[in-house]
Design a protein around this motif. Structure first.
Motif, short mmCIF file in Angstrom:
data_model
loop_
_atom_site.label_atom_id
_atom_site.label_comp_id
_atom_site.label_asym_id
_atom_site.label_seq_id
_atom_site.Cartn_x
_atom_site.Cartn_y
_atom_site.Cartn_z
N GLU A 118 0.80 -1.22 0.00
CA GLU A 118 0.00 0.00 0.00
C GLU A 118 0.84 1.28 0.00
O GLU A 118 0.58 2.19 -0.78
CB GLU A 118 -0.93 0.02 1.22
CG GLU A 118 -1.94 -1.13 1.23
CD GLU A 118 -2.81 -1.11 2.47
OE1 GLU A 118 -2.61 -0.21 3.33
OE2 GLU A 118 -3.68 -1.98 2.59
N GLU A 119 1.86 1.36 0.88
CA GLU A 119 2.55 2.64 1.04
C GLU A 119 3.98 2.42 1.52
O GLU A 119 4.26 1.52 2.31
CB GLU A 119 1.80 3.49 2.08
CG GLU A 119 2.42 4.85 2.33
CD GLU A 119 1.71 5.60 3.45
OE1 GLU A 119 1.35 6.76 3.23
OE2 GLU A 119 1.53 5.01 4.54
N GLU B 91 10.85 0.55 -7.49
CA GLU B 91 9.92 1.61 -7.11
C GLU B 91 9.01 1.98 -8.28
O GLU B 91 7.80 2.17 -8.10
CB GLU B 91 10.66 2.86 -6.63
CG GLU B 91 9.69 3.99 -6.26
CD GLU B 91 10.36 5.22 -5.67
OE1 GLU B 91 9.70 6.27 -5.61
OE2 GLU B 91 11.54 5.12 -5.28
N LEU C 29 5.02 1.82 -8.09
CA LEU C 29 4.20 3.00 -8.37
C LEU C 29 3.19 2.68 -9.46
O LEU C 29 2.03 3.11 -9.38
CB LEU C 29 5.10 4.17 -8.81
CG LEU C 29 5.90 4.85 -7.70
CD1 LEU C 29 6.96 5.76 -8.30
CD2 LEU C 29 4.98 5.65 -6.78
N GLY D 159 0.21 1.00 -8.08
CA GLY D 159 -0.63 1.76 -7.16
C GLY D 159 -0.09 1.91 -5.75
O GLY D 159 -0.79 2.45 -4.89
N VAL D 160 1.12 1.44 -5.48
CA VAL D 160 1.72 1.63 -4.16
C VAL D 160 2.15 3.09 -4.03
O VAL D 160 2.81 3.63 -4.92
CB VAL D 160 2.93 0.70 -3.95
CG1 VAL D 160 3.57 0.95 -2.58
CG2 VAL D 160 2.50 -0.75 -4.06
N ARG D 161 1.78 3.74 -2.93
CA ARG D 161 2.11 5.15 -2.72
C ARG D 161 3.52 5.28 -2.14
O ARG D 161 3.90 4.51 -1.26
CB ARG D 161 1.11 5.82 -1.78
CG ARG D 161 -0.33 5.76 -2.29
CD ARG D 161 -1.28 6.49 -1.36
NE ARG D 161 -1.23 5.95 0.00
CZ ARG D 161 -1.91 4.89 0.40
NH1 ARG D 161 -2.70 4.25 -0.44
NH2 ARG D 161 -1.83 4.46 1.65
N PHE D 162 4.25 6.29 -2.59
CA PHE D 162 5.58 6.58 -2.07
C PHE D 162 5.62 8.03 -1.61
O PHE D 162 5.27 8.94 -2.37
CB PHE D 162 6.66 6.36 -3.14
CG PHE D 162 7.13 4.95 -3.27
CD1 PHE D 162 8.37 4.55 -2.77
CD2 PHE D 162 6.34 3.99 -3.89
CE1 PHE D 162 8.81 3.25 -2.88
CE2 PHE D 162 6.77 2.68 -4.01
CZ PHE D 162 8.00 2.31 -3.50
N ARG D 163 6.08 8.23 -0.37
CA ARG D 163 6.37 9.58 0.14
C ARG D 163 7.82 9.58 0.61
O ARG D 163 8.18 8.80 1.50
CB ARG D 163 5.43 9.95 1.28
CG ARG D 163 4.01 10.28 0.84
CD ARG D 163 3.24 10.99 1.94
NE ARG D 163 2.86 10.10 3.01
CZ ARG D 163 2.39 10.49 4.19
NH1 ARG D 163 2.31 11.79 4.47
NH2 ARG D 163 2.04 9.61 5.10
N GLY E 143 4.67 9.24 -9.93
CA GLY E 143 3.71 9.29 -8.83
C GLY E 143 4.29 9.47 -7.45
O GLY E 143 3.54 9.60 -6.47
N GLU E 144 5.61 9.45 -7.31
CA GLU E 144 6.20 9.64 -5.98
C GLU E 144 5.91 11.06 -5.48
O GLU E 144 6.02 12.02 -6.22
CB GLU E 144 7.71 9.43 -6.05
CG GLU E 144 8.41 9.70 -4.71
CD GLU E 144 9.93 9.59 -4.81
OE1 GLU E 144 10.44 8.46 -4.88
OE2 GLU E 144 10.60 10.64 -4.86
N GLN E 145 5.55 11.17 -4.20
CA GLN E 145 5.44 12.46 -3.55
C GLN E 145 6.78 12.75 -2.88
O GLN E 145 7.23 11.98 -2.04
CB GLN E 145 4.32 12.46 -2.51
CG GLN E 145 2.94 12.20 -3.09
CD GLN E 145 1.89 12.20 -2.00
OE1 GLN E 145 1.76 13.14 -1.22
NE2 GLN E 145 1.13 11.11 -1.92
#
Length: 321
Positions: free
Chosen positions: A126-127, A146, A150, A153-157, A181-183
């Protein structure tokens, strides 16, 4: 060729013979392939299960490959999905069996850490939360794991140390991840290297203090420890500066007052807000120092800012980053 679909070498030989040749009985196929009839009979039975072969009046015949292979692929996908769900349920039961699911273990050495980190990432569903800072053990390289996550749909911060942006081509490398999509955010001094997957397991990395000491890392499991690290991450994240490094396609010579901020504006301002000097910003974006300074001067004129501090205040107030 068909081993990826779960077929044995013998089953593949029988199927390809039926596809390229004529239907036949077990004895006929055994003669054509110079094999034992019993082995051929078992192979035909196995091929009938996924529908690759069907038997009429004792003669085996291959199903059309374009239909049969699609059916086999879907079956394999279902089997893999069922295995994945079963393994995840088993892991959850194993974790529940432990009193607190606590555990910390050390890994030592560059190769072992890199391998552990890759496995760590691949386990995320998920994250992923992370800190990134020097020193590094290698030159900048793409992170296909990564990018793959991404895409799923896995979120990266990720919070980057400002010194990470001083490496050659850092903005291009990070920009590719941001575009995927990485934040990303930047802090003046990130306290260490950290990655947290799904808020259940964390990896803390430490450099060797001297040339004779290998880098090492801690793999941390358990809600008690991981919750502390997540809270620490959020504290740093909320104080960090957003990083906008999506590819710039706008012309930099002409500024459209009504089109601000452009992608180029965001790149320049984002790097500038991290504290990088003009020369470093120009180097990261592949521009001349004069172009960057002229762009900033035009932005100041358009926003009515007398100083760069006022420009920064305008950027923050209008949520340009």
């Amino acid at each position: 060729m068909l081993a990826a679909f779960g077929l044995t070498e013998l089953e593949e030989r029988v199927y390809l013979e039926l596809v390229s040749g004529q239907p036949g009985t077990t004895a006929e196929l055994a003669g054509r392939l110079d094999l034992n009839p019993g082995e051929v009979a078992r192979a035909v039975r196995m091929l009938e299960r996924p529908g690759l072969v069907h038997t009429v009046d004792g003669r085996a015949e291959a199903t059309s490959p374009d239909l049969a292979i699609d059916s086999l692929v879907m079956q394999r996908m279902r089997e893999l999905q069922e295995a994945r769900i079963g393994l995840r349920d088993w892991l959850q039961r194993q974790r529940a069996a432990g009193p607190l699911d606590q555990g910390v273990h050390m890994v030592v050495g560059r190769a072992v850490i890199n391998r552990t980190f890759d496995q760590f990432l691949r386990g995320a569903q998920e994250e992923v939360l992370g800190f990134d800072r020097p020193p590094y053990t290698a030159e900048i390289h793409e992170n296909p794991t990564e990018l793959d996550l991404l895409g799923r749909g896995v979120r990266f911060r990720v919070v980057y140390d400002r010194r990470a942006l001083e490496r050659p081509n850092a903005s291009t490398h990070i920009g590719a991840l941001v575009a995927a999509g990485e934040q990303a955010r930047v802090a003046l001094d990130v306290p260490g290297k950290l990655a947290v997957a799904d808020r259940r397991v964390a990896l803390l990395s430490f450099p060797g203090r001297t040339g004779t000491i290998e880098p090492w890392a801690l793999v941390v499991r358990g809600a008690t420890w991981v919750d502390v690290l997540v809270a620490f991450f959020i504290e740093v994240w909320e104080r960090a500066t957003p990083l906008r490094l999506s590819p710039a396609t706008d012309a930099i010579d002409d500024i459209d007052r009504w089109g601000l901020p452009s992608a180029t504006d965001r790149q320049i301002l984002s790097l500038l807000m991290t504290g990088l000097p003009d020369k470093a910003v120009a180097s990261q974006l592949g521009m001349s120092l004069r172009t960057v300074q002229r762009r900033l001067r035009q932005l100041m004129d358009i926003t009515g800012s007398a100083t760069r501090m006022q420009l920064g205040w305008f950027v923050a107030r209008n949520d340009w980053l």
